[in-house]
Design a protein around this motif. Structure first.
Motif, PDB file in Angstrom:
ATOM      1  N   TYR A  22      43.493   6.321   5.331  1.00 35.39           N
ATOM      2  CA  TYR A  22      42.174   6.962   5.328  1.00 35.39           C
ATOM      3  C   TYR A  22      41.077   5.935   5.026  1.00 35.39           C
ATOM      4  O   TYR A  22      39.977   6.017   5.574  1.00 35.39           O
ATOM      5  N   ASP A  25      40.427   4.106   8.191  1.00 37.36           N
ATOM      6  CA  ASP A  25      39.627   4.958   9.066  1.00 37.36           C
ATOM      7  C   ASP A  25      38.182   5.035   8.580  1.00 37.36           C
ATOM      8  O   ASP A  25      37.247   5.069   9.379  1.00 37.36           O
ATOM      9  N   SER A  29      36.562   3.815  11.604  1.00 40.07           N
ATOM     10  CA  SER A  29      36.503   5.052  12.413  1.00 40.07           C
ATOM     11  C   SER A  29      37.587   5.059  13.491  1.00 40.07           C
ATOM     12  O   SER A  29      37.320   5.220  14.680  1.00 40.07           O
ATOM     13  N   ARG A  31      40.560   6.896  15.077  1.00 41.49           N
ATOM     14  CA  ARG A  31      41.081   8.258  15.141  1.00 41.49           C
ATOM     15  C   ARG A  31      42.601   8.301  15.059  1.00 41.49           C
ATOM     16  O   ARG A  31      43.182   9.217  14.468  1.00 41.49           O
ATOM     17  N   ASN A  34      43.463   7.928  11.532  1.00 41.97           N
ATOM     18  CA  ASN A  34      43.083   9.152  10.840  1.00 41.97           C
ATOM     19  C   ASN A  34      44.157  10.227  10.987  1.00 41.97           C
ATOM     20  O   ASN A  34      44.518  10.902  10.011  1.00 41.97           O
ATOM     21  N   ASP A  92      36.645  14.868   7.750  1.00 45.12           N
ATOM     22  CA  ASP A  92      37.626  13.847   7.418  1.00 45.12           C
ATOM     23  C   ASP A  92      37.269  13.086   6.142  1.00 45.12           C
ATOM     24  O   ASP A  92      38.147  12.769   5.331  1.00 45.12           O
TER      25      ASP A  92
END
Length: 272
Positions: A22, A25, A29, A31, A34, A92
């Protein structure tokens, strides 16, 4: 308990991996990362649940009495709430920030004995006390999420003020949405804490001395309830700006942490 220890150890390992994914991510960013982090977190929840059930099967009481048990349960509450909210609202960053707290709490439990030094029996295992502790833990979980929403609000507010148009800014809900979520979490936390205090008072009347009202933990719990109730009133009366409410919410959560951890001043809330 030794048979279930591997579940606890595996939970710590996978929880650390989930939080690290996490964090990756959060920075990039990504995905795919994530989704991997979310999948690991779901496995962590399943393992925590299995470990908790194994404790219930082995012990003669609902395992929320000792500090180890309470920290573990609090971490489970945070994981559960973050997964449920993310399922419905897809936030998220909320999952990341909340589970940083949950992971720290779980790591703290590693340094504590899994079972009390003495057998837990008598009034400590009464249903009223267990309901009291469970309600208190869920109220703390709601206050934790409210704090995270307020922190996200302040983060976005500062980024907008500084005109920092980063990819992370696009992943945050609007300021109004974040403030609304923080308010709703407090709306859940306050009545649960009130119920926890009322159930605790009933239990105290049955098994504790008459002067239990003067106990530091009781007084501090009432202070926390009063502070959060005051925050709800100020939000409802619309006399404070949303940024001021967010700052007040962060300060209020500090009182929750003190109330949760500072039990040495209490005569009957000392962890076994």
């Amino acid at each position: 308990m030794a048979d279930a220890r591997w579940i606890y150890d595996l939970t710590i390992f996978l929880y650390a991996a989930s939080v690290l994914f996490y964090f990756n991510d959060f920075l990039q960013s990504n995905r795919k990362v994530n989704r991997l982090a979310f999948g690991l977190l779901a496995v962590v929840w399943a393992l925590q649940t299995a470990f908790f059930v194994s404790q219930m099967a082995e012990k003669a009481y609902f395992p929320v009495i000792t500090l180890f048990e309470t920290l573990f349960f609090y971490s489970w509450v945070l994981v559960t709430l973050s997964l449920v909210i993310n399922y419905f609202f897809r936030i998220d960053l909320l999952v990341f920030f909340t589970n940083v707290i949950g992971f720290v709490v779980l790591v703290l439990s590693m340094f504590l004995p899994e079972t009390p030094l003495n057998a837990v029996s008598g009034p400590l295992t009464s249903e009223l006390l267990l309901v009291h502790i469970t309600l208190a833990m869920f109220s703390y979980g709601a206050f934790s999420l409210s704090m995270v929403f307020s922190a996200m609000y302040l983060l976005q507010h500062n980024m907008l003020k500084a005109k920092r148009w980063t990819p992370m800014l696009r992943r945050l809900p609007s300021l109004d949405v974040l403030e609304g979520y923080a308010y709703r979490m407090n709306m859940l936390g306050v009545p649960m804490l009130l119920l926890a205090i009322l159930v605790g008072i009933i239990w105290g009347k049955l098994v504790l001395p008459e002067k239990f009202w003067l106990d530091a933990k009781v007084v501090w719990s009432l202070v926390v309830l009063g502070v959060y109730s005051f925050g709800l009133y100020k939000r409802y009366s619309d006399t404070w700006q949303m940024r001021s409410l967010a700052l007040f919410n962060l300060a209020s959560f500090g009182l929750v942490l003190i109330n949760f951890l500072a039990t040495d001043f209490s005569k009957f809330h000392n962890w076994l």
